[in-house]
Design a protein around this motif. Structure first.
Motif, PDB file in Angstrom:
ATOM      1  N   LYS A  79       0.833  -1.200   0.000  1.00  0.00           N
ATOM      2  CA  LYS A  79       0.000   0.000   0.000  1.00  0.00           C
ATOM      3  C   LYS A  79       0.870   1.254   0.000  1.00  0.00           C
ATOM      4  O   LYS A  79       1.919   1.292   0.638  1.00  0.00           O
ATOM      5  N   PRO A 122       0.464   5.573   0.611  1.00  0.00           N
ATOM      6  CA  PRO A 122      -0.446   6.504   1.290  1.00  0.00           C
ATOM      7  C   PRO A 122      -0.951   7.643   0.408  1.00  0.00           C
ATOM      8  O   PRO A 122      -0.896   8.811   0.783  1.00  0.00           O
ATOM      9  N   ALA A 123      -1.441   7.305  -0.769  1.00  0.00           N
ATOM     10  CA  ALA A 123      -2.009   8.303  -1.684  1.00  0.00           C
ATOM     11  C   ALA A 123      -3.094   7.600  -2.503  1.00  0.00           C
ATOM     12  O   ALA A 123      -3.027   6.390  -2.701  1.00  0.00           O
ATOM     13  N   PRO A 124      -4.074   8.353  -2.992  1.00  0.00           N
ATOM     14  CA  PRO A 124      -5.144   7.733  -3.794  1.00  0.00           C
ATOM     15  C   PRO A 124      -4.623   7.329  -5.185  1.00  0.00           C
ATOM     16  O   PRO A 124      -3.632   7.885  -5.667  1.00  0.00           O
ATOM     17  N   PRO A 167      -7.660   0.847  -5.461  1.00  0.00           N
ATOM     18  CA  PRO A 167      -7.983   1.681  -4.308  1.00  0.00           C
ATOM     19  C   PRO A 167      -8.204   0.834  -3.059  1.00  0.00           C
ATOM     20  O   PRO A 167      -8.811  -0.229  -3.111  1.00  0.00           O
ATOM     21  N   GLY A 183      -9.487   2.206   0.442  1.00  0.00           N
ATOM     22  CA  GLY A 183      -9.873   3.392   1.213  1.00  0.00           C
ATOM     23  C   GLY A 183      -9.320   4.623   0.516  1.00  0.00           C
ATOM     24  O   GLY A 183      -9.541   4.827  -0.670  1.00  0.00           O
ATOM     25  N   THR A 184      -8.542   5.426   1.247  1.00  0.00           N
ATOM     26  CA  THR A 184      -7.929   6.629   0.667  1.00  0.00           C
ATOM     27  C   THR A 184      -6.516   6.349   0.162  1.00  0.00           C
ATOM     28  O   THR A 184      -5.822   7.258  -0.267  1.00  0.00           O
ATOM     29  N   GLU A 185      -6.091   5.092   0.224  1.00  0.00           N
ATOM     30  CA  GLU A 185      -4.745   4.713  -0.192  1.00  0.00           C
ATOM     31  C   GLU A 185      -4.803   3.886  -1.483  1.00  0.00           C
ATOM     32  O   GLU A 185      -5.876   3.672  -2.040  1.00  0.00           O
ATOM     33  N   THR A 186      -3.638   3.425  -1.912  1.00  0.00           N
ATOM     34  CA  THR A 186      -3.534   2.627  -3.135  1.00  0.00           C
ATOM     35  C   THR A 186      -2.722   1.379  -2.872  1.00  0.00           C
ATOM     36  O   THR A 186      -1.634   1.454  -2.291  1.00  0.00           O
ATOM     37  N   TYR A 233       5.357  10.945  -0.881  1.00  0.00           N
ATOM     38  CA  TYR A 233       4.036  11.368  -0.416  1.00  0.00           C
ATOM     39  C   TYR A 233       4.083  11.868   1.024  1.00  0.00           C
ATOM     40  O   TYR A 233       3.048  12.169   1.615  1.00  0.00           O
TER      41      TYR A 233
END
Length: 118
Positions: free
Chosen positions: A10, A12-14, A74, A76-79, A116
C-alpha cells in the motif's frame, strides 16, 4: 512472458495521485523519487489506463525487452500498488533477478512512498 517477480504494497495516496506519479515521474512541482542507478535508464510509459494500470519499459540497458506492469487498486484513501516484472527472454540468474526485484522495491515502496510524505 516470464515473470521475474511481483510484489504489492500500500501507498499513502489515492490511485489518481499514484498513477500521475508513475506516468509523469519528473513533472514540475513533484517531489523527486525516481532515483536511478548508473546502470538504469528512465522508463518509458508503454501503456496506461488511468488510474488503474501503467506499463513501463525496462529500467536496465542490459535487459531492454523487460517490462514492468504496475496495477493500482484503491484501498480506502490509499492505493495498493503491485509491480510485476516480466521478460520475453530468458530468466536472469538468481542473483540478477534478486537485484532487479530489490530495485523495484526500493523505487516504488521506499522512494515513491516517501515522496508522499510518509
Amino acid at each position: 512472458m516470464i515473470e521475474i517477480g511481483s510484489k504489492a504494497r500500500k501507498l499513502p495516496a489515492p490511485p489518481p495521485a499514484v498513477w500521475d506519479s508513475l506516468t509523469h515521474p519528473r513533472r514540475p512541482g513533484a517531489r523527486p523519487w525516481l532515483n536511478l542507478l548508473p546502470d538504469e535508464v528512465e522508463p518509458r510509459v508503454l501503456e496506461a489506463e488511468a488510474p488503474e494500470r501503467v506499463v513501463w519499459s525496462s529500467l536496465w540497458t542490459h535487459r531492454p525487452d523487460d517490462q514492468i506492469h504496475l496495477a493500482l487498486t484503491p484501498v480506502g484513501t490509499e492505493t495498493s500498488l503491485r509491480f510485476t516484472l516480466l521478460t520475453p527472454g530468458e530468466m536472469p540468474d538468481q542473483s540478477q533477478a534478486g537485484h532487479l526485484r530489490r530495485r523495484l522495491n526500493v523505487l516504488l515502496f521506499a522512494d515513491l512512498r516517501f515522496s508522499y510524505g510518509q
